[in-house]
Write an enzyme that holds these catalytic residues in place. Structure first.
Site, PDB file in Angstrom:
ATOM      1  N   TYR A  57      -2.366   7.156   8.650  1.00 24.13           N
ATOM      2  CA  TYR A  57      -3.380   7.494   9.413  1.00 24.13           C
ATOM      3  C   TYR A  57      -3.166   8.914   9.951  1.00 24.13           C
ATOM      4  O   TYR A  57      -2.800   8.764  11.381  1.00 24.13           O
ATOM      5  CB  TYR A  57      -3.978   6.584  10.524  1.00 24.13           C
ATOM      6  N   ASN A 151      -4.228  -5.806   2.196  1.00 24.37           N
ATOM      7  CA  ASN A 151      -4.668  -5.574   0.866  1.00 24.37           C
ATOM      8  C   ASN A 151      -3.939  -6.283  -0.333  1.00 24.37           C
ATOM      9  O   ASN A 151      -4.008  -5.724  -1.487  1.00 24.37           O
ATOM     10  CB  ASN A 151      -4.699  -3.955   0.444  1.00 24.37           C
ATOM     11  N   GLN A 170      -4.148  -8.850   6.167  1.00 24.53           N
ATOM     12  CA  GLN A 170      -5.248  -7.885   6.401  1.00 24.53           C
ATOM     13  C   GLN A 170      -6.274  -7.455   5.285  1.00 24.53           C
ATOM     14  O   GLN A 170      -5.778  -6.493   4.424  1.00 24.53           O
ATOM     15  CB  GLN A 170      -4.883  -6.433   7.293  1.00 24.53           C
ATOM     16  N   PRO A 200     -14.687  -4.982   9.636  1.00 25.89           N
ATOM     17  CA  PRO A 200     -15.652  -5.926   9.922  1.00 25.89           C
ATOM     18  C   PRO A 200     -17.273  -5.754  10.134  1.00 25.89           C
ATOM     19  O   PRO A 200     -18.026  -6.455   9.928  1.00 25.89           O
ATOM     20  CB  PRO A 200     -14.950  -6.370  11.135  1.00 25.89           C
ATOM     21  N   LEU A 201     -17.486  -4.358  10.447  1.00 24.37           N
ATOM     22  CA  LEU A 201     -18.863  -4.097  10.467  1.00 24.37           C
ATOM     23  C   LEU A 201     -19.297  -3.275   9.312  1.00 24.37           C
ATOM     24  O   LEU A 201     -20.436  -2.568   9.093  1.00 24.37           O
ATOM     25  CB  LEU A 201     -18.804  -3.005  11.603  1.00 24.37           C
TER      26      LEU A 201
END
Length: 316
Positions: A57, A151, A170, A200-201
């Site tokens: 990231y 993944n 995850q 999750p959204l």
């Protein structure tokens, strides 16, 4: 917020985690460090003590932002970070972990995860045994407390589990993207592996704030997300309209309802990304939304308006 045991480890995490992909800035638009730091801190103050990040990231930028936000309360928080698919050889895993420890300004990582299976994104195919040997070594050293994967399919998870204890998976998981329920979730339930859902959204779709015709900046990773396109997007809007009365009944937002639904699923936790402090506070409040069995069943049926028509082979 009451914490839950991570798999069979001695790590305890909050049912909602703070996601910090945005804090890395890469692949996101309009993200400011000062806002990210304030948001991560606000999440902590609202009771979300577990934060998820990754070396990839922003090439470590997200990890450094997490450290700026939480270093002074390190003994009260749980750090989850990840080693990327191009660093899965034994020595690379060790080196990546040491870099993450430095970025996070800590001498241990609570949950260290393989971000994607070897071979992903044209990376070198490294035997999972080699990667797991490195992770087991780091665990024995006390540099990491628990091992997770991200993944991974059920088959990949089973293979990794042959070489050491996996305490979390995850996956991409939301009310509008439920492939894990068909694949790895039964295995996780049987073997007490925590499910820590990212997106999750549905990258904001479940907030209800995106109307028909919305166009993302081409630098935004959501520009090619098929949930935001064509009939999938239309079905999502239909589902959201049916979810609104349930949210109103519980005096919560659509986002809070979606998070509450997810953390009510077996062994499931939700990583909620934040840009601003207000979002962090709202995310934390989702943990207090109590859904009945009837609510959960109703939400399940509504979600299938979208998921029953999805091709899960590719999101983008």
């Amino acid at each position: 917020m009451e914490k839950r045991t991570l798999g069979t480890s001695d790590v305890k995490i909050t049912p909602i985690l703070t996601g910090t992909w945005q804090a890395g800035k890469k692949m996101w638009v309009g993200v400011e460090d000062t806002n990210s730091i304030k948001a991560i801190r606000a999440a902590f103050e609202a009771g979300i003590t577990t934060v998820d990040t990754a070396e990839v990231y922003g090439d470590g930028h997200s990890e450094r932002i997490v450290a700026q936000a939480l270093s002074d309360v390190r003994d009260q928080v749980e750090y989850a970070t990840k080693v990327f698919a191009n660093h899965l050889k034994y020595n690379q895993v060790i080196e990546s972990c040491n870099h993450s420890l430095k970025n996070l300004r800590t001498d241990y990582i609570d949950l260290y995860q393989i971000h994607c299976p070897a071979g992903s994104f044209n990376s070198e195919v490294v035997p999972i045994e080699e990667t797991m040997n490195a992770l087991n070594h780091l665990k024995k050293q006390g540099k990491i407390r628990a091992i997770g994967v991200s993944n991974f399919s059920k088959t990949q998870l089973e293979e990794a589990s042959q070489y050491g204890r996996i305490d979390s998976l995850q996956p991409h998981y939301s009310l509008f993207w439920r492939y894990v329920e068909k694949d790895a979730m039964p295995y996780c339930i049987e073997h007490k592996i925590a499910i820590i859902a990212y997106s999750p959204l549905a990258q904001g779709l479940l907030t209800g704030k995106f109307e028909a015709g919305h166009k993302f900046d081409q630098q935004d990773n959501r520009a090619n997300n098929k949930l935001f396109q064509g009939e999938n997007f239309e079905r999502a809007q239909q589902a959201l309209e049916k979810l609104r009365p349930i949210a109103e009944r519980h005096n919560c937002t659509l986002a809070q309802l979606a998070l509450a639904w997810l953390i009510a699923q077996p062994q499931s936790h939700a990583i909620a990304g934040v840009r601003y402090p207000e979002q962090a506070t709202a995310n934390a409040q989702a943990s207090s939304v109590q859904l009945s069995t009837e609510d959960l069943n109703q939400i399940d049926v509504i979600g299938r308006i979208v998921t029953d028509h999805l091709d899960y082979t590719k999101l983008m």
